[in-house]
Design an enzyme around this catalytic site. Structure first.
Site, mmCIF file in Angstrom:
data_model
loop_
_atom_site.group_PDB
_atom_site.id
_atom_site.type_symbol
_atom_site.label_atom_id
_atom_site.label_comp_id
_atom_site.label_asym_id
_atom_site.label_seq_id
_atom_site.Cartn_x
_atom_site.Cartn_y
_atom_site.Cartn_z
ATOM 1 N N HIS A 128 3.669 3.044 -0.991
ATOM 2 C CA HIS A 128 2.402 2.315 -1.068
ATOM 3 C C HIS A 128 1.321 3.222 -0.508
ATOM 4 O O HIS A 128 1.385 3.635 0.646
ATOM 5 C CB HIS A 128 2.460 0.999 -0.280
ATOM 6 C CG HIS A 128 1.192 0.205 -0.382
ATOM 7 N ND1 HIS A 128 0.985 -0.741 -1.364
ATOM 8 C CD2 HIS A 128 0.046 0.243 0.354
ATOM 9 C CE1 HIS A 128 -0.220 -1.261 -1.217
ATOM 10 N NE2 HIS A 128 -0.814 -0.674 -0.186
ATOM 11 N N CYS A 129 0.330 3.520 -1.330
ATOM 12 C CA CYS A 129 -0.720 4.465 -0.938
ATOM 13 C C CYS A 129 -1.934 3.687 -0.431
ATOM 14 O O CYS A 129 -2.573 2.958 -1.205
ATOM 15 C CB CYS A 129 -1.110 5.341 -2.126
ATOM 16 S SG CYS A 129 -2.420 6.528 -1.740
ATOM 17 N N PRO A 130 -2.294 3.827 0.847
ATOM 18 C CA PRO A 130 -3.439 3.080 1.375
ATOM 19 C C PRO A 130 -4.775 3.559 0.815
ATOM 20 O O PRO A 130 -5.745 2.800 0.814
ATOM 21 C CB PRO A 130 -3.355 3.333 2.892
ATOM 22 C CG PRO A 130 -2.574 4.595 3.038
ATOM 23 C CD PRO A 130 -1.609 4.617 1.889
#
Length: 267
Positions: A128-130
């Site tokens: 999951h890429c912030p």
């Protein structure tokens, strides 16, 4: 799409877009190569740079708002029998039995993982890429790498343009006063360039060996990998095939079949 655009990631996406165009505006307003080309009437470089920045922003929003491969139904369904019969069919394969997610209660396909931020299981989950406020998974992973490549070209070009605008002076204090805007741009763009280079290199390497960030970092906790011998990757088909499949095969892959092929005993 509109719910995702104006949801929890709205601030992150707005920050990215505003920062991108503010830096671009600074490069155009200062005495850089872009400004000098405009004054001479040579518009090729300014237009190409603007189009590259626009492309990077469009790719950013595409990857950010794209469905990364959410699992919306059970991974395995038996069309004629009961759940018990379906489980027997699965157990006949020499692969770990598919597990049911403890959060969304759906049966996960192999290589899928539940993301607590997105509240969905994601096929071929990578991370999951912030920064894009979205998962990177089966459907958007290749586009994430394309975005990183375009972003890197834009950042390196911006570094060159910013350096071209530094004004020499007789003293360090005066030089800093004249160039502090461009120095701030160089600092921000330099940091992002290093981050993007590292990310792009890591993801190209993982694509070349057909592995994900999650699998690489958590191998010992993943049921279908922890029983493999050390460093063995049951999905690896060689660098050329891996890269071809990753960038050119635009369909869902039944990884249980690939895993089975890679681990069958030829004897």
């Amino acid at each position: 799409m509109f719910e995702k655009m104006f949801g929890s990631g709205f601030l992150v996406r707005t920050t990215h877009t505003v920062l991108t165009w503010v830096i671009t505006l600074i490069l155009f307003l200062h005495n850089t190569d872009l400004r000098r080309c405009e004054e001479k009437g040579e518009l090729t470089q300014p237009i190409l740079f603007s189009l590259l920045v626009l492309l990077s922003v469009m790719l950013y929003f595409s990857v950010s708002l794209m469905d990364p491969g959410f699992v919306l139904t059970d991974a395995v369904k038996c069309p004629t029998g009961s759940a018990e019969e379906s489980e027997v069919m699965i157990l006949q394969l020499p692969v770990p039995r598919l597990r049911r997610c403890g959060f969304c209660l759906l049966q996960q396909p192999m290589r899928a993982k539940h993301c607590r931020m997105c509240k969905h299981c994601v096929r071929r989950f990578d991370h999951h890429c912030p920064w894009i406020e979205n998962c990177v998974g089966e459907r958007n992973h290749r586009w994430f790498i394309v975005y990183l490549a375009v972003q890197l070209v834009a950042l390196l070009w911006a570094l060159q343009i910013a350096l071209s605008g530094l004004t020499p002076s007789g003293s360090w204090e005066r030089w800093f006063q004249l160039n502090w805007f461009l120095l701030a741009v160089l600092g921000v763009v330099g940091v992002f360039s290093i981050v993007v280079v590292l990310l792009l290199g890591c993801h190209l390497y993982l694509a070349a060996i057909n592995c994900t960030t999650w699998e690489f970092m958590s191998r010992h906790r993943i049921s279908y990998l922890r029983n493999c011998v050390e460093e063995e990757n049951p999905f690896d088909r060689g660098m050329a095939c891996n890269l071809w499949d990753f960038f050119c095969i635009c369909r869902s892959v039944v990884w249980e079949h690939v895993y089975h092929r890679g681990n069958r005993n030829p004897v």
